[in-house]
Design a protein around this motif. Structure first.
Motif, short mmCIF file in Angstrom:
data_model
loop_
_atom_site.label_atom_id
_atom_site.label_comp_id
_atom_site.label_asym_id
_atom_site.label_seq_id
_atom_site.Cartn_x
_atom_site.Cartn_y
_atom_site.Cartn_z
N LEU A 157 0.84 -1.19 0.00
CA LEU A 157 0.00 0.00 0.00
C LEU A 157 0.88 1.24 0.00
O LEU A 157 1.79 1.38 0.82
N CYS A 158 0.59 2.14 -0.93
CA CYS A 158 1.35 3.37 -1.04
C CYS A 158 0.41 4.49 -1.45
O CYS A 158 -0.80 4.32 -1.54
N ALA A 159 0.99 5.64 -1.72
CA ALA A 159 0.27 6.77 -2.34
C ALA A 159 1.07 7.17 -3.56
O ALA A 159 2.24 6.82 -3.71
N ASN A 160 0.42 7.87 -4.48
CA ASN A 160 1.14 8.53 -5.59
C ASN A 160 1.98 7.59 -6.44
O ASN A 160 3.16 7.85 -6.70
N LEU A 161 1.38 6.52 -6.91
CA LEU A 161 2.11 5.57 -7.75
C LEU A 161 2.66 6.22 -9.02
O LEU A 161 3.67 5.76 -9.55
N SER A 162 2.02 7.26 -9.48
CA SER A 162 2.46 7.90 -10.72
C SER A 162 3.85 8.51 -10.59
O SER A 162 4.52 8.77 -11.60
N ILE A 163 4.31 8.74 -9.36
CA ILE A 163 5.67 9.25 -9.16
C ILE A 163 6.51 8.21 -8.41
O ILE A 163 7.47 8.56 -7.72
N GLY A 164 6.14 6.96 -8.53
CA GLY A 164 6.93 5.88 -7.95
C GLY A 164 6.50 5.44 -6.58
O GLY A 164 7.05 4.47 -6.04
N GLY A 165 5.53 6.14 -5.98
CA GLY A 165 5.00 5.74 -4.69
C GLY A 165 5.62 6.50 -3.53
O GLY A 165 6.82 6.74 -3.48
N THR A 166 4.76 6.89 -2.59
CA THR A 166 5.18 7.50 -1.33
C THR A 166 4.34 6.88 -0.21
O THR A 166 3.43 6.08 -0.47
N ALA B 210 -5.44 7.19 7.10
CA ALA B 210 -6.87 6.99 6.82
C ALA B 210 -7.05 5.94 5.73
O ALA B 210 -7.92 5.06 5.84
N LEU B 211 -6.25 6.02 4.66
CA LEU B 211 -6.33 5.03 3.60
C LEU B 211 -5.97 3.65 4.13
O LEU B 211 -6.65 2.67 3.84
#
Length: 258
Positions: free
Chosen positions: A30-39, A44-45
């Motif tokens: 689980l990550c955020a912002n996959l379009s920039i490789g993930g952060t 909450a997510l």
């Protein structure tokens, strides 16, 4: 013995997590912002995905886009995130720190590994940016990482098969090599056949969905100008299921001696 068939879904939204699980994911990154490789994702997510997805969930610990050379403040942030996601019920973390010279930063990694004690730890594709992949492999084993996510230091796993094979041989069952980047239904069996790897990582995204926005302001970008504000990228359940069926078909296969 490692290298048990496993497919990990790389997801950055609740919708993608559900699609991957319905498609047969054994584990989620689980990550955020996959379009920039993930952060690092929001807490909450994570809570939503933990509530609705009955599979193991490993959380990406990456404070920002860009290189993997982190300041002391960023390392403190990463330690706090590990603590927070452990408390929320994460099964593992995904991380990586490099030195300015392109080696795995043993000191910083040991610091994060100590904080993650008892959790699964995957060394992410910072590995693919190292100067000497074989030295990085040995350091990851020494540190106690359970998995290395790698494309074989190539733009995609299909292009990195020669190095993936050598890493798999040298790993000798001490650590899982997980092939990631460009993994699709069309190449899973090829990658396995050429490398021996049975652990795979994919977002299974087949194309962008059109935004539901009716009014569209053209010429204004909220981020990278190469990315449209009116496209939504999500895991495709059918693609993920096709990938999962191929990976799970490797169960019990003895294979050749690599």
């Amino acid at each position: 013995m490692k290298n048990i068939p496993l497919i990990e879904g790389c997801v950055d939204s609740h919708a993608s997590a559900l699609a991957a699980v319905r498609g047969g994911a054994d584990r989620l990154e689980l990550c955020a912002n996959l379009s920039i490789g993930g952060t690092t994702p929001s807490r909450a997510l994570f809570r939503q995905v933990r509530r609705d997805c009955p599979v193991r969930i490993n959380v990406l610990i990456r404070p920002r886009f860009g290189d993997f050379l982190y300041s002391q403040a960023e390392l403190e942030e990463m330690e706090e995130e590990i603590d927070a996601f452990r408390a929320l019920g994460a099964d593992g973390v995904v991380l990586g720190v490099l030195t300015p010279g392109g080696e795995l930063d043993g000191g910083a990694m040991a610091r994060l590994m100590a904080r993650a004690e008892g959790l699964e730890v995957t060394l992410h594709r910072a590995f693919d940016m190292t100067r000497d992949p074989f030295a990085a492999l040995e350091e990851a084993v020494r540190l106690g990482c359970g998995t290395i996510l790698t494309s074989g230091q190539a733009p995609s796993a299909p292009e990195g098969q020669a190095l993936l094979r050598e890493l798999f041989i040298r790993g000798a069952g001490r650590i899982d090599l997980m092939a990631g980047a460009g993994v699709k239904r069309q190449n899973i069996l090829e990658i396995h056949g050429n490398t021996g790897i049975r652990v795979f990582h994919t977002s299974a995204r087949t194309g962008a969905a059109d935004s539901g926005m009716v009014y569209r302001r053209e010429g204004v970008s909220m981020g990278l100008p190469t990315l449209s504000e009116y496209e939504v990228w999500r895991t495709d359940e059918r693609e993920f299921r096709a990938c999962a069926e191929l990976v799970h078909s490797l169960e019990g296969e003895e294979g050749r001696q690599w």
